[in-house]
Enzyme design. Sequence first.
Site, PDB file in Angstrom:
ATOM      1  N   ASP A  67    -149.346  -3.316 -80.235  1.00  0.00           N
ATOM      2  CA  ASP A  67    -149.723  -2.731 -79.077  1.00  0.00           C
ATOM      3  C   ASP A  67    -149.382  -1.186 -78.746  1.00  0.00           C
ATOM      4  O   ASP A  67    -149.263  -0.688 -80.089  1.00  0.00           O
ATOM      5  CB  ASP A  67    -148.053  -3.316 -78.234  1.00  0.00           C
ATOM      6  N   ASN A 136    -136.204 -10.879 -73.994  1.00  0.00           N
ATOM      7  CA  ASN A 136    -135.960 -11.936 -73.141  1.00  0.00           C
ATOM      8  C   ASN A 136    -137.580 -12.786 -73.961  1.00  0.00           C
ATOM      9  O   ASN A 136    -138.334 -13.947 -74.129  1.00  0.00           O
ATOM     10  CB  ASN A 136    -137.368 -11.966 -72.278  1.00  0.00           C
ATOM     11  N   HIS A 138    -139.790 -11.886 -76.406  1.00  0.00           N
ATOM     12  CA  HIS A 138    -141.420 -11.414 -75.970  1.00  0.00           C
ATOM     13  C   HIS A 138    -141.858 -10.534 -77.541  1.00  0.00           C
ATOM     14  O   HIS A 138    -140.913 -11.021 -77.970  1.00  0.00           O
ATOM     15  CB  HIS A 138    -142.164 -10.586 -75.079  1.00  0.00           C
ATOM     16  N   GLU A 143    -145.664 -11.342 -72.502  1.00  0.00           N
ATOM     17  CA  GLU A 143    -144.204 -11.667 -72.107  1.00  0.00           C
ATOM     18  C   GLU A 143    -143.953 -12.673 -71.592  1.00  0.00           C
ATOM     19  O   GLU A 143    -144.830 -13.778 -72.388  1.00  0.00           O
ATOM     20  CB  GLU A 143    -144.255 -10.788 -70.944  1.00  0.00           C
TER      21      GLU A 143
HETATM   22  C1  GLP Z   1    -141.285  -3.797 -77.509  1.00  0.00           C
HETATM   23  C2  GLP Z   1    -142.219  -4.478 -78.293  1.00  0.00           C
HETATM   24  C3  GLP Z   1    -141.926  -5.138 -79.363  1.00  0.00           C
HETATM   25  C4  GLP Z   1    -139.715  -4.776 -80.430  1.00  0.00           C
HETATM   26  C5  GLP Z   1    -139.978  -5.320 -79.379  1.00  0.00           C
HETATM   27  C6  GLP Z   1    -138.208  -5.385 -79.227  1.00  0.00           C
HETATM   28  O1  GLP Z   1    -140.973  -3.846 -76.349  1.00  0.00           O
HETATM   29  N1  GLP Z   1    -143.037  -3.710 -77.508  1.00  0.00           N
HETATM   30  O2  GLP Z   1    -142.849  -4.792 -80.352  1.00  0.00           O
HETATM   31  O3  GLP Z   1    -140.592  -5.774 -80.937  1.00  0.00           O
HETATM   32  O4  GLP Z   1    -139.633  -4.550 -77.709  1.00  0.00           O
HETATM   33  O5  GLP Z   1    -137.610  -3.784 -79.888  1.00  0.00           O
HETATM   34  P1  GLP Z   1    -136.389  -3.503 -79.791  1.00  0.00           P
HETATM   35  O6  GLP Z   1    -136.571  -3.546 -81.676  1.00  0.00           O
HETATM   36  O7  GLP Z   1    -136.384  -2.439 -79.608  1.00  0.00           O
HETATM   37  O8  GLP Z   1    -135.478  -4.350 -79.392  1.00  0.00           O
END
Ligand code: GLP
Length: 258
Positions: A67, A136, A138, A143
């Site tokens: 992304d 959440n 995702h 989402e």
């Molecule tokens: C972000 C990214 C995801 C990631 C997730 C968790 O928003 N778009 O690809 O896996 O949130 O992030 P973190 O590893 O900082 O908890």
Amino acid sequence: MEITLVSTYQKLSEVAADYVQETMKSRAHCVLGLATGETPVGLYAQLVRRYRRREISFKNTTTFNLDEYVGLRPADESSYHYYMHRHLFRHVDMDVNKIHIPLGAAADLEGECRRYEYAIEDSGGIDLQILGIGRNGHIGFNEPGSTCTGRTRVVQLEASTLEANAQYFPSVQDMPHEAISMGIGTVLEQSRHILLLASGAAKAAAVEKMLSADETTGKLPASCLQLHPNVTCVLDYDAAANLSDSVVRENRVLEGGV
Ligand code: GLP
């Protein structure tokens, strides 16, 4: 699913790097799907270390990131382009032509999403897809409410996601509220093996729901992973704290290494 439990974040990063290294070594040309966020930072540090020790080379590796924020240019320090170069690409022997990250600043966003889907297909699919998980539930930026069949597209970010990621921006006001994200359908269909990483107590509820048998409705995006035949979750004890006995019975749970 296979679940590998590890005691620390350091161990999680080493085990994840073992999976990546094994995939890279098993193919003359390897396609990796990459994630951003806090969780894979340790994995990328491990890969850089192994590259410096000449245990791996990225010359024959193609990458696709999940992304990117809409509106951010690659040089923007809050962009996922910047993140990937900072944590991995600039330290290793990647061929820049083999790096793929959605262009959030594209004038034609829908065209960019279509182009991205074709590029993944053209590469022959993804050998190993790394995923983190949002609080959440995702995956990528898919989402809650995203379907298990969705393709690469522009998505709206939830308030809780904006809040979780605000630390990477000068202020919440500066944060894009949209992103381009690979779809869950894209991930499920194109990936031969999926490696989901989760660390810390803040992820325990999402991890528990992801693995519960009755959660394939799209309410919790990560639960769509139950539809894929080859998923490995590497969880530290805090992220795995809520796992029920039935989840432990129904999945292959290992301690420690690969
Ligand atoms: C972000 C990214 C995801 C990631 C997730 C968790 O928003 N778009 O690809 O896996 O949130 O992030 P973190 O590893 O900082 O908890």
